[in-house]
Scaffold this motif. Sequence first.
Motif, mmCIF file in Angstrom:
data_model
loop_
_atom_site.group_PDB
_atom_site.id
_atom_site.type_symbol
_atom_site.label_atom_id
_atom_site.label_comp_id
_atom_site.label_asym_id
_atom_site.label_seq_id
_atom_site.Cartn_x
_atom_site.Cartn_y
_atom_site.Cartn_z
ATOM 1 N N THR A 17 25.008 40.834 39.351
ATOM 2 C CA THR A 17 24.054 41.891 39.008
ATOM 3 C C THR A 17 24.416 43.198 39.693
ATOM 4 O O THR A 17 24.469 44.261 39.047
ATOM 5 C CB THR A 17 22.624 41.463 39.397
ATOM 6 O OG1 THR A 17 22.284 40.268 38.693
ATOM 7 C CG2 THR A 17 21.633 42.559 39.059
ATOM 8 N N ARG A 18 24.661 43.152 40.997
ATOM 9 C CA ARG A 18 25.062 44.354 41.726
ATOM 10 C C ARG A 18 26.404 44.884 41.220
ATOM 11 O O ARG A 18 26.618 46.097 41.164
ATOM 12 C CB ARG A 18 25.155 44.072 43.220
ATOM 13 C CG ARG A 18 23.825 43.844 43.908
ATOM 14 C CD ARG A 18 24.013 43.826 45.407
ATOM 15 N NE ARG A 18 24.395 45.151 45.909
ATOM 16 C CZ ARG A 18 24.960 45.367 47.091
ATOM 17 N NH1 ARG A 18 25.248 44.344 47.887
ATOM 18 N NH2 ARG A 18 25.272 46.593 47.479
ATOM 19 N N PHE A 19 27.300 43.966 40.880
ATOM 20 C CA PHE A 19 28.609 44.343 40.370
ATOM 21 C C PHE A 19 28.479 45.167 39.095
ATOM 22 O O PHE A 19 29.069 46.253 38.958
ATOM 23 C CB PHE A 19 29.423 43.065 40.109
ATOM 24 C CG PHE A 19 30.903 43.233 40.070
ATOM 25 C CD1 PHE A 19 31.524 44.151 39.236
ATOM 26 C CD2 PHE A 19 31.712 42.449 40.872
ATOM 27 C CE1 PHE A 19 32.907 44.283 39.201
ATOM 28 C CE2 PHE A 19 33.090 42.575 40.852
ATOM 29 C CZ PHE A 19 33.689 43.488 40.010
ATOM 30 N N LEU A 20 27.693 44.680 38.149
ATOM 31 C CA LEU A 20 27.518 45.381 36.879
ATOM 32 C C LEU A 20 26.807 46.722 37.080
ATOM 33 O O LEU A 20 27.146 47.716 36.424
ATOM 34 C CB LEU A 20 26.742 44.504 35.905
ATOM 35 C CG LEU A 20 27.480 43.269 35.382
ATOM 36 C CD1 LEU A 20 26.519 42.355 34.640
ATOM 37 C CD2 LEU A 20 28.644 43.670 34.486
ATOM 38 N N GLU A 21 25.841 46.764 37.968
ATOM 39 C CA GLU A 21 25.169 48.024 38.272
ATOM 40 C C GLU A 21 26.152 49.035 38.860
ATOM 41 O O GLU A 21 26.104 50.231 38.541
ATOM 42 C CB GLU A 21 24.019 47.779 39.248
ATOM 43 C CG GLU A 21 22.844 47.027 38.638
ATOM 44 C CD GLU A 21 21.811 46.628 39.674
ATOM 45 O OE1 GLU A 21 22.091 46.762 40.895
ATOM 46 O OE2 GLU A 21 20.723 46.159 39.278
ATOM 47 N N ASN A 22 27.028 48.560 39.712
ATOM 48 C CA ASN A 22 28.035 49.420 40.327
ATOM 49 C C ASN A 22 29.019 49.942 39.277
ATOM 50 O O ASN A 22 29.381 51.131 39.286
ATOM 51 C CB ASN A 22 28.766 48.625 41.416
ATOM 52 C CG ASN A 22 29.825 49.436 42.112
ATOM 53 O OD1 ASN A 22 30.997 49.369 41.730
ATOM 54 N ND2 ASN A 22 29.452 50.180 43.145
ATOM 55 N N MET A 23 29.452 49.086 38.380
ATOM 56 C CA MET A 23 30.333 49.526 37.294
ATOM 57 C C MET A 23 29.668 50.612 36.453
ATOM 58 O O MET A 23 30.287 51.624 36.119
ATOM 59 C CB MET A 23 30.719 48.333 36.409
ATOM 60 C CG MET A 23 31.700 47.354 37.038
ATOM 61 S SD MET A 23 31.992 45.887 36.001
ATOM 62 C CE MET A 23 32.705 46.628 34.517
ATOM 63 N N LYS A 24 28.399 50.403 36.130
ATOM 64 C CA LYS A 24 27.671 51.385 35.323
ATOM 65 C C LYS A 24 27.550 52.717 36.048
ATOM 66 O O LYS A 24 27.709 53.792 35.441
ATOM 67 C CB LYS A 24 26.286 50.845 34.969
ATOM 68 C CG LYS A 24 25.470 51.760 34.068
ATOM 69 C CD LYS A 24 24.128 51.128 33.703
ATOM 70 C CE LYS A 24 23.331 52.032 32.779
ATOM 71 N NZ LYS A 24 22.013 51.410 32.424
#
Length: 288
Positions: A17-24
Amino acid sequence: MIIDCHNHPDWYGYNVTRFLENMKAYNIDKTWLLSWECPADEYNPVYNRCVPDAGLPDGPISFRRCVEYVQRYPDKFVLGYAPDPRRPDAIDKLDHAIQLYGVRVYGEIKLRMMYDNPDAIRLFRFCGKKGLPVIVHIDYEFDTGAKYPRPNWWYGGGIEAFERAVAACPETIFLGHAPGFWAHISGDDQYDKVPYPTGKVVPGGKVADMLRKYPNLYCDISAGSGANAFKRDPEYAKQFLLEFQDRVLYGRDYFDNVHQEVLNSLGLPEDVLAKIYSGNALKLVPLS
């Protein structure tokens, strides 16, 4: 489009979840998700606080975690895997992973072995046959001031061993990465003395020489080492990226935005930036 060619699942506290938020947050469309399979006594214990599989046989960053991310979000992640070439079943494991899970990248190899040893060469040539680019981590042995358990943690055997591997496997694409690779952007003697050299780049660096000599060599600019290589001499960095615009890939190996900041500060043409941010990655690993 932006593709991060080098990152890992569940480390430094970044779950999916944090990974995808960071990518965005940083406009990253896809990430090459890499394992790190290494015996526990071959990596610095300081990593135990930030890797998800410390001490486990498939750690410190297991392939199974990469698979979980890709199966949940196949549009966001490209699957990488690097079994230890010294294991007698390494090629079989990689071949099965290609067939079963769709592995597209061999990476990251970060081991205390010479990268031109016969087992590694055999596996690298297999990667060439399968069309998998190989991402290597290189570090040198030097005194960091640590007393236990080692003064530093070398990987790969230095630029000479890596060059021999690149030369021995002309059908395999290699991506150079880490302090022991990027220190050689300069022809000075800092590469085996400090992890992040400083000062203007001196002509005669091995990275440029090897790129001119070996068309199967590419560059992964991730981690502090890649950012430092360009920040230490922005004028040279611009000329380097212009000359080798078709062989440099954007990557992070972490979750900050320093590499975009550095690239965007150099005044590069938009078409060159487009190659570095995604074009060259798509050339090596096309969208399926």
